[in-house]
Write a protein that holds these residues in place. Structure first.
Motif, short mmCIF file in Angstrom:
data_model
loop_
_atom_site.label_atom_id
_atom_site.label_comp_id
_atom_site.label_asym_id
_atom_site.label_seq_id
_atom_site.Cartn_x
_atom_site.Cartn_y
_atom_site.Cartn_z
N PRO A 82 0.82 -1.22 0.00
CA PRO A 82 0.00 0.00 0.00
C PRO A 82 0.85 1.27 0.00
CG PRO A 82 -0.90 -1.58 1.56
CD PRO A 82 0.40 -2.15 1.05
N MET A 83 1.99 1.24 0.71
CA MET A 83 2.85 2.43 0.74
C MET A 83 3.41 2.71 -0.65
SD MET A 83 4.04 4.91 2.43
CE MET A 83 3.70 4.51 4.10
N GLU A 84 3.79 1.67 -1.38
CA GLU A 84 4.31 1.88 -2.73
C GLU A 84 3.23 2.42 -3.65
OE1 GLU A 84 7.76 -1.56 -2.92
OE2 GLU A 84 5.70 -2.08 -3.47
N ARG A 85 1.98 1.98 -3.48
CA ARG A 85 0.90 2.52 -4.30
C ARG A 85 0.66 4.00 -4.00
NH1 ARG A 85 -1.59 -2.78 -3.41
NH2 ARG A 85 -2.65 -1.92 -1.59
N ILE A 86 0.71 4.36 -2.72
CA ILE A 86 0.53 5.77 -2.34
C ILE A 86 1.65 6.62 -2.90
CG2 ILE A 86 0.54 7.37 -0.39
CD1 ILE A 86 -0.92 5.14 1.21
N MET A 87 2.90 6.14 -2.74
CA MET A 87 4.04 6.91 -3.25
C MET A 87 4.00 7.00 -4.78
SD MET A 87 5.40 7.99 -0.60
CE MET A 87 6.82 8.77 -1.29
N ALA A 91 3.96 10.47 -6.78
CA ALA A 91 4.95 10.72 -7.83
C ALA A 91 4.28 11.06 -9.15
CB ALA A 91 5.86 9.51 -8.00
N GLY A 92 3.16 10.39 -9.45
CA GLY A 92 2.43 10.70 -10.68
C GLY A 92 1.86 12.10 -10.67
N GLU A 93 1.33 12.52 -9.54
CA GLU A 93 0.78 13.87 -9.43
C GLU A 93 1.88 14.92 -9.57
OE1 GLU A 93 -2.32 15.05 -9.29
OE2 GLU A 93 -2.96 12.99 -9.65
N VAL A 94 3.02 14.68 -8.92
CA VAL A 94 4.13 15.63 -9.03
C VAL A 94 4.62 15.70 -10.46
CG1 VAL A 94 6.53 16.03 -8.33
CG2 VAL A 94 4.82 15.44 -6.62
N GLN A 95 4.71 14.56 -11.12
CA GLN A 95 5.18 14.54 -12.50
C GLN A 95 4.19 15.27 -13.41
OE1 GLN A 95 5.66 10.62 -14.11
NE2 GLN A 95 7.06 11.31 -15.69
N ALA A 119 14.93 19.36 -5.75
CA ALA A 119 14.13 19.69 -4.56
C ALA A 119 12.93 18.75 -4.44
CB ALA A 119 13.67 21.14 -4.63
N THR A 120 12.31 18.44 -5.55
CA THR A 120 11.16 17.53 -5.53
C THR A 120 11.57 16.15 -5.08
OG1 THR A 120 10.17 18.78 -7.34
CG2 THR A 120 9.30 16.57 -6.93
N LYS A 121 12.72 15.67 -5.56
CA LYS A 121 13.21 14.36 -5.16
C LYS A 121 13.53 14.34 -3.68
CE LYS A 121 16.39 10.74 -6.48
NZ LYS A 121 17.40 10.29 -7.39
N ALA A 122 14.13 15.40 -3.18
CA ALA A 122 14.44 15.47 -1.75
C ALA A 122 13.15 15.50 -0.93
CB ALA A 122 15.28 16.70 -1.45
N ALA A 123 12.15 16.24 -1.39
CA ALA A 123 10.87 16.30 -0.67
C ALA A 123 10.19 14.94 -0.67
CB ALA A 123 9.97 17.36 -1.28
N ALA A 124 10.22 14.26 -1.80
CA ALA A 124 9.61 12.93 -1.87
C ALA A 124 10.33 11.95 -0.95
CB ALA A 124 9.63 12.42 -3.31
N GLY A 125 11.65 12.06 -0.87
CA GLY A 125 12.42 11.21 0.06
C GLY A 125 12.07 11.52 1.51
N TRP A 126 11.91 12.79 1.80
CA TRP A 126 11.54 13.17 3.17
C TRP A 126 10.16 12.63 3.53
CZ3 TRP A 126 7.66 16.39 5.08
CH2 TRP A 126 7.75 16.68 6.44
N ILE A 127 9.21 12.73 2.59
CA ILE A 127 7.86 12.21 2.83
C ILE A 127 7.91 10.70 3.00
CG2 ILE A 127 5.60 11.85 1.77
CD1 ILE A 127 5.94 14.62 0.46
#
Length: 165
Positions: A82-87, A91-95, A119-127
């Motif tokens: 489920p976590m991979e589906r959420i991420m 990622a699709g929305e950000v893209q 910055a987006t990649k860093a934010a996604a990693g932080w999330i």
């Protein structure tokens, strides 16, 4: 072995062969049997050789290989968590939201888009890290203690309600 002769006068006479003739016949039969066994072995080997089937009908062989590969991929497919589906959805929305920026990037705008991507990649990693630590049993966010915080380590962390107006 004995051979039978039927002479014209009606008497049956047995002619015995010498032991050397019998040995020669046995050796001859042995060679013939071994040749036949070798021939049968070659026929079996040819019928079980997959290369001959591929040469005879390459399209069927490719179809069978593709079908077996598809079945193996369905059996061995890794299930997403489920976590991979959420991420993946995030990622699709950000893209999608950055799609216009990437399309219009040229020259100096390329640096801007690159920095935005980092910055987006860093934010996604932080999330991702925050979500994984919370899912691992971290509970909720903990109050910050230490230098610069308003909560000291010895104080109670319950909220203070001021009833005096």
């Amino acid at each position: 072995m004995a051979e039978r002769e039927h002479p014209g006068n009606g008497k049956e006479a047995f002619i015995e062969r010498s032991s050397e003739e019998i040995r020669q016949d046995i050796a001859k039969e042995k060679d013939e049997i071994s040749q036949k066994v070798d021939q049968i072995g070659e026929r079996i080997k040819e019928s079980l050789d997959w290369r001959e089937y591929v040469k005879g009908s390459p399209y069927w062989a490719m179809g069978a290989a593709a079908g077996l590969g598809y079945l193996a991929s369905r059996v061995l497919k890794r299930r997403t968590t489920p976590m991979e589906r959420i991420m993946g959805a995030i990622a699709g929305e950000v893209q999608n939201s950055l799609g216009g920026l990437v399309a219009g990037a040229a020259g100096p705008g390329l640096i801007k888009v690159t920095l935005l991507g980092i910055a987006t990649k860093a934010a996604a990693g932080w999330i991702r890290n925050a979500a994984s630590t919370e899912a691992a049993g971290g509970g909720g966010p903990q109050p910050q203690t230490g230098r610069g915080s308003i909560v000291s380590q010895g104080m109670d962390t319950q909220p203070v309600v001021n009833i005096n107006p």
